[in-house]
Design an enzyme around this catalytic site. Structure first.
Site, PDB file in Angstrom:
ATOM      1  N   GLN A 209      88.767  68.751  40.198  1.00  0.00           N
ATOM      2  CA  GLN A 209      88.456  70.019  40.826  1.00  0.00           C
ATOM      3  C   GLN A 209      86.976  70.128  41.203  1.00  0.00           C
ATOM      4  OE1 GLN A 209      90.901  72.101  41.627  1.00  0.00           O
ATOM      5  NE2 GLN A 209      92.364  70.711  40.676  1.00  0.00           N
TER       6      GLN A 209
ATOM      7  N   ASP B  41     100.003  60.771  45.262  1.00  0.00           N
ATOM      8  CA  ASP B  41      98.917  61.739  45.345  1.00  0.00           C
ATOM      9  C   ASP B  41      99.096  62.619  46.577  1.00  0.00           C
ATOM     10  OD1 ASP B  41      96.036  62.769  45.202  1.00  0.00           O
ATOM     11  OD2 ASP B  41      96.016  61.272  43.605  1.00  0.00           O
TER      12      ASP B  41
ATOM     13  N   ASP C  51      87.186  51.884  55.328  1.00  0.00           N
ATOM     14  CA  ASP C  51      86.975  51.183  54.064  1.00  0.00           C
ATOM     15  C   ASP C  51      88.269  50.990  53.281  1.00  0.00           C
ATOM     16  OD1 ASP C  51      85.098  49.835  52.631  1.00  0.00           O
ATOM     17  OD2 ASP C  51      84.167  51.581  51.716  1.00  0.00           O
TER      18      ASP C  51
ATOM     19  N   HIS D 249      91.858  64.293  47.829  1.00  0.00           N
ATOM     20  CA  HIS D 249      92.016  63.735  46.487  1.00  0.00           C
ATOM     21  C   HIS D 249      92.592  62.322  46.517  1.00  0.00           C
ATOM     22  CE1 HIS D 249      93.852  63.445  42.401  1.00  0.00           C
ATOM     23  NE2 HIS D 249      92.810  64.172  42.038  1.00  0.00           N
TER      24      HIS D 249
ATOM     25  N   LEU E 130      87.436  48.345  50.457  1.00  0.00           N
ATOM     26  CA  LEU E 130      87.236  46.969  50.909  1.00  0.00           C
ATOM     27  C   LEU E 130      85.826  46.449  50.639  1.00  0.00           C
ATOM     28  CD1 LEU E 130      89.050  47.358  54.350  1.00  0.00           C
ATOM     29  CD2 LEU E 130      89.936  46.177  52.329  1.00  0.00           C
TER      30      LEU E 130
ATOM     31  N   ASN F 100      83.516  45.030  52.479  1.00  0.00           N
ATOM     32  CA  ASN F 100      83.262  44.794  53.903  1.00  0.00           C
ATOM     33  C   ASN F 100      81.864  45.204  54.343  1.00  0.00           C
ATOM     34  OD1 ASN F 100      83.524  47.515  53.611  1.00  0.00           O
ATOM     35  ND2 ASN F 100      85.183  47.774  55.089  1.00  0.00           N
TER      36      ASN F 100
ATOM     37  N   ILE G  69      80.315  47.942  54.068  1.00  0.00           N
ATOM     38  CA  ILE G  69      80.082  49.363  54.338  1.00  0.00           C
ATOM     39  C   ILE G  69      80.619  50.198  53.181  1.00  0.00           C
ATOM     40  CG2 ILE G  69      80.259  49.017  56.831  1.00  0.00           C
ATOM     41  CD1 ILE G  69      83.019  50.443  56.670  1.00  0.00           C
TER      42      ILE G  69
ATOM     43  N   ALA H 219     101.270  61.611  31.649  1.00  0.00           N
ATOM     44  CA  ALA H 219     100.494  60.632  30.873  1.00  0.00           C
ATOM     45  C   ALA H 219     100.972  60.532  29.431  1.00  0.00           C
ATOM     46  CB  ALA H 219      99.016  61.001  30.903  1.00  0.00           C
TER      47      ALA H 219
ATOM     48  N   TYR I  67     103.940  60.581  28.233  1.00  0.00           N
ATOM     49  CA  TYR I  67     105.176  59.844  28.007  1.00  0.00           C
ATOM     50  C   TYR I  67     104.873  58.409  27.579  1.00  0.00           C
ATOM     51  CZ  TYR I  67     107.393  63.806  30.253  1.00  0.00           C
ATOM     52  OH  TYR I  67     107.814  65.066  30.561  1.00  0.00           O
TER      53      TYR I  67
ATOM     54  N   ALA J 195     104.114  55.688  30.167  1.00  0.00           N
ATOM     55  CA  ALA J 195     102.975  55.863  31.066  1.00  0.00           C
ATOM     56  C   ALA J 195     101.705  55.448  30.335  1.00  0.00           C
ATOM     57  CB  ALA J 195     102.873  57.314  31.521  1.00  0.00           C
TER      58      ALA J 195
ATOM     59  N   SER K 196      91.265  62.137  37.081  1.00  0.00           N
ATOM     60  CA  SER K 196      91.836  61.574  38.304  1.00  0.00           C
ATOM     61  C   SER K 196      90.994  60.428  38.827  1.00  0.00           C
ATOM     62  CB  SER K 196      91.926  62.649  39.389  1.00  0.00           C
ATOM     63  OG  SER K 196      93.040  63.461  39.222  1.00  0.00           O
TER      64      SER K 196
END
Length: 380
Positions: A113, A143, A151, A173, A184, A186, A188, A274, A276, A279, A326
Site C-alpha cells: 500500500q 496479481d 524491461d 502492483h 531483464l 538489458n 536499462i 500463505a 496454508y 504455500a 508483496s
C-alpha cells in the site's frame, strides 16, 4: 464444464422440507451475493449441474420452496462451484448431504500500500555469474496483471477478473512484482532475481487492487493446467477459504510451487493463502536485515526477503519504489526459478525445502522463518 456459464438453474439432489415466510417472487427481488459451494466429490458437482440444467432458473428445495441461483463457474480440478444466490437461501442448500460447505466469495487484496537494493541482498548476481538466470522456468504472477514494459518479457497469461479481459495492469502492483522476479538484464532500468525466467500474467485482482477467492482459485487452476513451475501470490486475506486451500493443494499436486505473501498488518499470525501448508509463506525485511514493522509473522512463516524501498518496474515504462511483503515474495519466487533451472528434475517440494535449508539465519524462526533467502547458496 470449463468456462463461465450464463444464468442457469440448480436443484438439489434431495427434497428438503424447509418452511420459509417469503414467497418466490419476493426472494427473486432479494440482492444476490457471490458464494463458493464445495462438494464432497467431483461427481456430486456433475450431478448438481445436471439438476441445474433440468429446471427453469430455480432450485427446487421442497414442494413449497424454490430458490433462484446463478452458476458462474465450475472448477475443473476441485469440486467447487462459484454461484450467486440470496443469503437467505444458504442455510437450505447446506442441508444437502452432497455439499460440504458454502462460503462467501471473499475479497482478497494486494499486500502493498505504500511507495531495490534487494537483488544484491539475496545475492542473485552471484547465481547469474554461474549462468543461472531462470532460463526455461515458467513463473505465473497472480496479481493485477502485468503491463507491457521494455524491461519485461511477458510470455502469456490469462485474466479471471470479470469485466477486465486484458492482462494489462491497471493498478501497478503486478508489474512491480514481475520486475523483481524477472526484470531483464538489458542495461536499462532494474535487474530481476531471475532475468530470463518466463513471465505469465495471470490477472486475478482488478485495477482497484482487490479480487475474489474464485478468481484466485481460477488463476491457480490455470497455473496447474499450463505447466507453471512457480506461482507468485503477492496477495492475501485475513480469512480462511476452503476453496482457496483446495486450489493451492491442487496446484501443488500438479508441480506448482506456490509462493505467497505473509501479510502487511504487522500481526503475529500470517494471512491466507500463505498460511496454508502447501504455500511457501514469505515475510519482509529492511535494509538492516530486521523484520519490517508491517511484516506479519508467526507459525507457518517459511522465509523472508527484502520488502522495504524495493525499486522495480511500473506501468508506463517507468519504475517505482514500493514497500510490502508483496515486494518480498517475488524475491523468493525468482530464487525458486534459479534453483529450478539448476535442478530441472527437482519437485516443487524439493525446491521449497532447499531454499529454506540454504537461507541465511536471522534469528527467531517466529520472526524470520528459516531466514533470508540466499540465491547464491541455493545455486552452489
Amino acid at each position: 464444464m470449463k468456462k463461465p456459464l450464463g444464468k442457469i438453474v440448480a436443484s438439489t439432489a434431495l427434497l428438503i422440507s424447509v418452511a420459509f415466510s417469503s414467497s418466490i417472487a419476493s426472494a427473486a427481488e432479494e440482492a444476490k451475493e457471490k458464494y463458493l459451494i464445495g462438494f464432497n466429490e467431483q461427481e456430486a458437482v456433475s450431478e448438481f449441474v445436471e439438476q441445474v440444467e433440468a429446471n427453469d432458473e430455480v432450485a427446487i428445495l421442497s414442494e413449497e420452496e424454490e430458490v433462484e441461483i446463478e452458476l458462474l463457474h465450475e472448477f475443473e480440478t476441485i469440486p467447487v462451484l462459484s454461484v450467486e444466490l440470496s443469503p437467505e437461501d444458504v442455510d437450505a442448500l447446506e442441508l444437502d448431504p452432497a455439499i460440504s460447505y458454502i462460503e462467501e466469495d471473499a475479497e482478497v487484496t494486494t499486500m502493498a500500500q505504500s511507495v531495490p537494493w534487494g537483488i544484491s541482498r539475496v545475492q542473485a548476481p552471484a547465481a547469474h555469474n554461474r549462468g543461472l538466470t531462470g532460463s526455461g522456468v515458467k513463473v505465473a504472477v497472480l496479481d493485477t496483471g502485468i503491463s507491457t514494459h521494455p524491461d519485461l518479457n511477458i510470455r502469456g497469461g490469462a485474466s479471471f477478473v470479470p469485466g477486465e479481459p486484458s492482462t494489462q495492469d491497471g493498478n501497478g502492483h503486478g508489474t512491480h512484482v514481475a520486475g523483481t522476479i524477472a526484470a531483464l538484464n538489458n542495461s536499462i532500468g532494474v535487474l530481476g532475481v531471475a532475468p530470463n525466467a518466463e513471465l505469465y500474467a495471470v490477472k486475478v485482482l482488478g485495477a482497484s487492487g482487490s479480487g475474489s477467492v474464485s478468481s484466485i482459485a481460477q488463476g491457480l487452476e490455470w497455473a496447474g493446467n499450463n505447466g507453471m513451475h512457480v506461482a507468485n501470490l503477492s496477495l492475501g486475506s485475513p480469512s480462511p477459504s476452503a476453496t482457496l486451500e483446495q486450489a493451492v493443494n491442487s496446484a501443488t499436486s500438479r508441480g506448482v510451487l506456490v509462493v505467497a505473501a505473509s501479510g502487511n498488518s504487522g500481526a503475529g499470525s500470517i494471512s491466507y493463502p500463505a498460511r496454508y501448508a502447501n504455500a511457501m509463506a514469505v515475510g519482509a525485511t529492511d535494509q538492516n536485515n530486521n523484520r519490517a514493522s508491517f511484516s506479519q509473522y508467526g507459525a507457518g512463516l517459511d522465509i523472508v526477503a527484502p520488502g522495504v524501498n524495493v525499486q522495480s518496474t511500473y506501468p508506463g515504462s517507468t519504475y517505482a519504489s514500493l514497500n510490502g511483503t508483496s515486494m518480498a515474495t517475488p524475491h523468493v519466487a525468482g530464487a525458486a526459478a534459479l534453483v529450478k533451472q539448476k535442478n530441472p528434475s527437482w519437485s516443487n517440494v524439493q525446491i521449497r525445502n532447499h531454499l529454506k535449508n540454504t537461507a541465511t539465519s536471522l534469528g527467531s524462526t517466529n520472526l524470520y522463518g528459516s531466514g533470508l533467502v540466499n540465491a547464491e547458496a541455493a545455486t552452489r
